[in-house]
Enzyme design. Structure first.
Site, PDB file in Angstrom:
ATOM      1  N   LYS A  52      -7.951 -29.704 -10.641  1.00  0.00           N
ATOM      2  CA  LYS A  52      -8.938 -29.684 -11.609  1.00  0.00           C
ATOM      3  C   LYS A  52      -9.797 -28.580 -11.278  1.00  0.00           C
ATOM      4  O   LYS A  52     -10.222 -27.931 -12.038  1.00  0.00           O
ATOM      5  CB  LYS A  52      -9.722 -31.068 -11.561  1.00  0.00           C
ATOM      6  CG  LYS A  52      -8.651 -32.054 -12.231  1.00  0.00           C
ATOM      7  CD  LYS A  52      -9.364 -33.421 -12.296  1.00  0.00           C
ATOM      8  CE  LYS A  52      -9.848 -34.147 -11.040  1.00  0.00           C
ATOM      9  NZ  LYS A  52      -8.700 -34.222 -10.034  1.00  0.00           N
ATOM     10  N   THR A  53      -9.935 -28.538  -9.767  1.00  0.00           N
ATOM     11  CA  THR A  53     -10.891 -27.333  -9.325  1.00  0.00           C
ATOM     12  C   THR A  53     -10.288 -25.978  -9.575  1.00  0.00           C
ATOM     13  O   THR A  53     -10.832 -24.932 -10.087  1.00  0.00           O
ATOM     14  CB  THR A  53     -11.317 -27.568  -8.044  1.00  0.00           C
ATOM     15  OG1 THR A  53     -11.785 -28.749  -7.860  1.00  0.00           O
ATOM     16  CG2 THR A  53     -12.322 -26.450  -7.597  1.00  0.00           C
ATOM     17  N   ASP A 101     -17.833 -31.057 -11.164  1.00  0.00           N
ATOM     18  CA  ASP A 101     -16.959 -32.023 -10.454  1.00  0.00           C
ATOM     19  C   ASP A 101     -17.523 -33.461 -10.566  1.00  0.00           C
ATOM     20  O   ASP A 101     -18.676 -33.806 -10.341  1.00  0.00           O
ATOM     21  CB  ASP A 101     -16.513 -31.812  -9.100  1.00  0.00           C
ATOM     22  CG  ASP A 101     -15.314 -32.160  -8.768  1.00  0.00           C
ATOM     23  OD1 ASP A 101     -14.779 -32.904  -9.385  1.00  0.00           O
ATOM     24  OD2 ASP A 101     -15.091 -32.244  -7.356  1.00  0.00           O
ATOM     25  N   THR A 104     -11.897 -38.085 -11.781  1.00  0.00           N
ATOM     26  CA  THR A 104     -10.848 -38.823 -11.433  1.00  0.00           C
ATOM     27  C   THR A 104     -10.702 -40.359 -12.078  1.00  0.00           C
ATOM     28  O   THR A 104      -9.914 -40.902 -11.991  1.00  0.00           O
ATOM     29  CB  THR A 104     -10.856 -39.106  -9.872  1.00  0.00           C
ATOM     30  OG1 THR A 104     -12.036 -39.880  -9.581  1.00  0.00           O
ATOM     31  CG2 THR A 104     -10.662 -37.838  -9.014  1.00  0.00           C
ATOM     32  N   ARG A 136      -2.017 -30.906  -3.055  1.00  0.00           N
ATOM     33  CA  ARG A 136      -2.956 -30.790  -2.099  1.00  0.00           C
ATOM     34  C   ARG A 136      -2.216 -31.593  -0.858  1.00  0.00           C
ATOM     35  O   ARG A 136      -2.146 -31.014   0.147  1.00  0.00           O
ATOM     36  CB  ARG A 136      -4.245 -31.722  -2.334  1.00  0.00           C
ATOM     37  CG  ARG A 136      -5.144 -31.745  -1.203  1.00  0.00           C
ATOM     38  CD  ARG A 136      -6.453 -32.340  -1.438  1.00  0.00           C
ATOM     39  NE  ARG A 136      -7.160 -31.412  -2.307  1.00  0.00           N
ATOM     40  CZ  ARG A 136      -8.268 -31.780  -3.230  1.00  0.00           C
ATOM     41  NH1 ARG A 136      -8.237 -32.991  -3.368  1.00  0.00           N
ATOM     42  NH2 ARG A 136      -8.931 -30.783  -4.010  1.00  0.00           N
TER      43      ARG A 136
END
Length: 377
Positions: A76-77, A121, A170, A229
């Site tokens: 997302k980032t 965020d 999330t 990640r």
């Protein structure tokens, strides 16, 4: 306490979690793609977003506000930063928990430049007063600044430049409907396939200057829980092992040895995941058992088991959430190398689970054992 669970009360930091601290995010920044055509995976989201950005560039305006949802670690980032790069616009980064007052948000919004991207965020954790101010800012590009108190208070409208808000969450279900409706483009990020993670690992290895064998890449990708990640984190841990104990080359032997050292098995489960399944199968006969009871048996908080461990186990078909508690599936017994007990005719927990599944009632969390059962007394 049973010997197989005695060492699971002091769990080391998890290498298979999708969350990341500030230090890891700094390391990740070197591996992030900067353009949409460099992004691996998320093909549908990438194509949809590319259309939105191309249309905005042709009109010469800022693109619509974008909402990105999905589990941690899926990018997302990265997508927010790509939006800024594709629009040749600066990106301002902040988070919902950092905005506790409407004045905090007003200060950020009033300092934005024309066309700037504001990345917010964990937007679902923003305070309610700031959230209500954001409604007006997103729709009309202005905020009302209140000067004074009481009957003499005056609202002064402050015009804002056109900007693009990129919200990431999330837990999209916690966003109020008025906020969701103000986003022009909404995307949900899906977990990656092993093939996509394999491509991502080779790209990361090139950026890190590593020699990565195909067999090792496949092994790491298969244990990364579909999360970029985690894949990059495991790659760095295997790199460490190869540099200390090997020849600096990431081959299959190095990958397996490093992942065994960090207790990540072939399915991507770590010690805590296996401790939950082990307790469920060996202590409670496969369940059903209440969540609180299961959490106590592995020395963890209920919230940790429910939000950190269970999602992956349920997604992999190793655990069921039933009206009477958690239950192990046949795949869980097989993964642990255990033989499920042979239930008495007519009283099989598996038969009950099948009946509940057929009724469509799976997923309700109740910590009460079945009526008449003394299993949990």
């Amino acid at each position: 306490m049973s010997p197989e669970l005695s060492d699971d009360f002091d769990m080391p930091p998890r290498v298979v979690t999708g969350d990341a601290d500030a230090d890891e995010r700094a390391v990740e920044s070197a591996l992030r793609p900067t353009r949409l055509d460099e992004l691996v995976g998320q093909v549908r989201v990438r194509d949809q977003l590319d259309l939105v950005l191309q249309a905005a560039r042709r009109r010469g305006t800022a693109p619509d506000h974008v909402l990105l949802s999905g589990p941690p670690g899926l990018g997302k980032t990265t997508l927010a930063l790509i939006i800024g790069a594709e629009m040749s616009a600066p990106v301002r980064v902040t988070s919902g928990p950092a905005i506790q007052h409407a004045g905090d948000l007003a200060a950020i919004l009033s300092s934005l430049a024309e066309g700037e991207v504001l990345f917010l965020d964990e937007i679902h954790r923003m305070s309610r007063p700031a959230e209500e101010m954001l409604y007006l800012a997103m729709e009309d590009f202005r905020v009302d600044v209140v000067v004074g108190k009481g009957p003499g208070a005056t609202a002064i409208p402050l015009e804002l430049p056109r900007f693009t808000l990129v919200g990431a969450t999330t837990r999209s279900g916690l966003l109020p409907a008025p906020l969701r409706d103000r986003f022009g483009f909404t995307a949900h990020l899906d977990f990656y396939s092993p093939e996509e993670l394999d491509q991502l690992l080779h790209r990361s290895a090139r950026l890190l200057g590593l020699e990565l064998h195909q067999a090792a890449s496949t092994e790491i990708a298969g244990r990364s829980r579909g999360t970029p990640r985690i894949a990059n984190r495991l790659l760095r841990r295997v790199r460490d092992w190869a540099q200390v104990h090997g020849e600096g080359v990431i081959d299959l032997a190095a990958a397996r040895a490093a992942l065994e050292l960090y207790d990540v098995d072939e399915a991507g489960l770590d010690r805590l995941d296996r401790a939950v399944l082990q307790a469920l199968c060996t202590r409670f006969g496969g369940g059903p058992v209440g969540l609180a009871t299961l959490a106590v048996s592995v020395g963890e908080e209920t919230e940790t088991v429910e939000t950190v461990v269970e999602p992956f186990l349920v997604r992999e078909g190793l655990l069921l959430r039933t009206p009477r508690g958690r239950a192990a599936t046949p795949q869980a017994w097989a993964h642990l190398g255990l033989t499920p007990p042979r239930p008495a005719a007519g009283t099989s927990a598996q038969l009950n689970l099948l009946e509940e599944s057929a009724d469509g009632t799976l997923g309700v969390d109740v910590d009460v054992p079945p009526s008449g059962s003394d299993r949990f007394r």
